[in-house]
Design an enzyme around this catalytic site. Sequence first.
Site, PDB file in Angstrom:
ATOM      1  N   ILE A 131       6.242   8.770  -7.384  1.00 31.64           N
ATOM      2  CA  ILE A 131       7.225   7.684  -7.242  1.00 31.64           C
ATOM      3  C   ILE A 131       7.757   7.702  -5.811  1.00 31.64           C
ATOM      4  O   ILE A 131       8.313   8.708  -5.372  1.00 31.64           O
ATOM      5  CB  ILE A 131       8.373   7.864  -8.257  1.00 31.64           C
ATOM      6  N   GLY A 141       1.255   5.515  -7.410  1.00 33.12           N
ATOM      7  CA  GLY A 141       1.750   4.130  -7.452  1.00 33.12           C
ATOM      8  C   GLY A 141       2.518   3.810  -8.717  1.00 33.12           C
ATOM      9  O   GLY A 141       2.318   2.757  -9.310  1.00 33.12           O
ATOM     10  N   SER A 178       3.296  12.648   3.063  1.00 31.32           N
ATOM     11  CA  SER A 178       2.134  11.813   3.387  1.00 31.32           C
ATOM     12  C   SER A 178       1.780  12.031   4.851  1.00 31.32           C
ATOM     13  O   SER A 178       2.554  12.640   5.605  1.00 31.32           O
ATOM     14  CB  SER A 178       2.465  10.338   3.154  1.00 31.32           C
ATOM     15  N   ASP A 224      -8.245  12.846  -0.774  1.00 31.55           N
ATOM     16  CA  ASP A 224      -8.528  11.533  -1.347  1.00 31.55           C
ATOM     17  C   ASP A 224      -9.843  10.997  -0.788  1.00 31.55           C
ATOM     18  O   ASP A 224      -9.882  10.410   0.286  1.00 31.55           O
ATOM     19  CB  ASP A 224      -7.365  10.578  -1.045  1.00 31.55           C
ATOM     20  N   ASP A 246       0.174  14.485   0.341  1.00 29.64           N
ATOM     21  CA  ASP A 246      -0.180  13.264  -0.378  1.00 29.64           C
ATOM     22  C   ASP A 246      -1.294  12.538   0.401  1.00 29.64           C
ATOM     23  O   ASP A 246      -1.158  12.303   1.605  1.00 29.64           O
ATOM     24  CB  ASP A 246       1.096  12.391  -0.444  1.00 29.64           C
ATOM     25  N   HIS A 247      -2.382  12.219  -0.262  1.00 26.64           N
ATOM     26  CA  HIS A 247      -3.485  11.457   0.358  1.00 26.64           C
ATOM     27  C   HIS A 247      -4.040  12.083   1.640  1.00 26.64           C
ATOM     28  O   HIS A 247      -4.160  11.395   2.669  1.00 26.64           O
ATOM     29  CB  HIS A 247      -3.063  10.008   0.645  1.00 26.64           C
ATOM     30  N   GLU A 292      -9.339  12.480  -6.307  1.00 26.77           N
ATOM     31  CA  GLU A 292      -9.149  11.132  -6.860  1.00 26.77           C
ATOM     32  C   GLU A 292     -10.479  10.450  -7.125  1.00 26.77           C
ATOM     33  O   GLU A 292     -11.394  10.504  -6.307  1.00 26.77           O
ATOM     34  CB  GLU A 292      -8.298  10.261  -5.917  1.00 26.77           C
ATOM     35  N   HIS A 350      -0.115   0.999  -5.412  1.00 30.19           N
ATOM     36  CA  HIS A 350       0.869   1.411  -4.404  1.00 30.19           C
ATOM     37  C   HIS A 350       1.764   0.246  -3.973  1.00 30.19           C
ATOM     38  O   HIS A 350       1.353  -0.901  -4.022  1.00 30.19           O
ATOM     39  CB  HIS A 350       0.163   1.982  -3.178  1.00 30.19           C
ATOM     40  N   GLY A 351       2.969   0.592  -3.518  1.00 29.86           N
ATOM     41  CA  GLY A 351       3.848  -0.413  -2.928  1.00 29.86           C
ATOM     42  C   GLY A 351       4.821  -1.043  -3.924  1.00 29.86           C
ATOM     43  O   GLY A 351       4.886  -0.643  -5.087  1.00 29.86           O
TER      44      GLY A 351
HETATM   45 ZN   LIG Z   1      -0.798   7.462  -3.730  1.00 25.76          ZN
END
Ligand SMILES: [Zn+2]
Length: 332
Positions: free
Chosen positions: A278, A235, A56, A115, A93-94, A147, A191-192
Amino acid sequence: MTSYKDLGLVNTRELFKKAMSGGYAIPAYNFNNMEQMQAIIQACVETKSPVILQVSSGARKYANQNILKNMARGAVEYAHELGYDIPIVLHLDHGDTFELCKDCIETGFSSVMIDGSHLPFDENVALTKKVCDYAHAQKDYVTVEGELGVLAGVEDDVSAEHSHYTQPAEVIDFVSKTNVDSLAISIGTSHGRAKFKPEQCTRDANGILIPPPLRFDILEKIEKEIPGFPIVLHGSSSVPIEYVQMIEKYGGKLTDSVGIPEDQLRRAAKSAVCKINIDSDGRLAMTAEIRKVLVEKPEEFDPRKILGPARDELKKLYAYKNQKVLGSAGQA
Ligand SMILES: [Zn+2]
């Protein structure tokens, strides 16, 4: 300029083709440090699973991108040393700008996510297309994930106050205009570690939160619009109650934690969903073990004795995910 092939990495193209026909999903695990990388590779070699190593922008800031790149090179050699060569993807990622994606591609990433999901549709198309044009023109084709739809929750630098589901009617237009290789969608994952507000959930007899089910009806409509096209779920941690309780037992506080049940992820993995992200579950596993060691062995001050058990637990968790949730075990 480094090509990912020189690092021993692969892009997602062949992996997703096989995952689509085989009815499983490739695990995408985030890494920021050596212990996480070791656990991921140990788990995926042991279960003979392909893997996507995710970085990320938060990881880039924390660890430095050149260190991460060389860790990915090390991961390839480490797998070889452990006795089984598994396909390894290094994925951004993103990614939020063209420049960041370009930088990662030049560094040696084999796959990037752009993204633009927070942008109006046409701007998302334009940004995603720009990244795809650049990534696909490389000597060694770099794959791109886009996305559509907005997830709720917080993940490193990514946050969205309000989610909205992916509109099935938009996907064919988006995919054909951008030439993107895979598409992250919003069907209720988040997410989270607190994926839903308590008022969105029900509670079982023990007071444990039960989340609302994923919108498989939307997924099915998307599959009809773009048959055989690789879908990605972000997520997708399950937030195991055992880890949450262990963290709280040893002094932590993770109120109202709730994730996506494993049986729903298994069902998704059998569909056009080819990549499942994950991260939170790995954070929980490591934190649970670290807290346990610090409380039970107050005299311990060797970081290896604190992080080692966390690494071992992470490996156990990811091996389990590959075997029982994603179905990627034995597919490398
Ligand atoms: Zn994500």
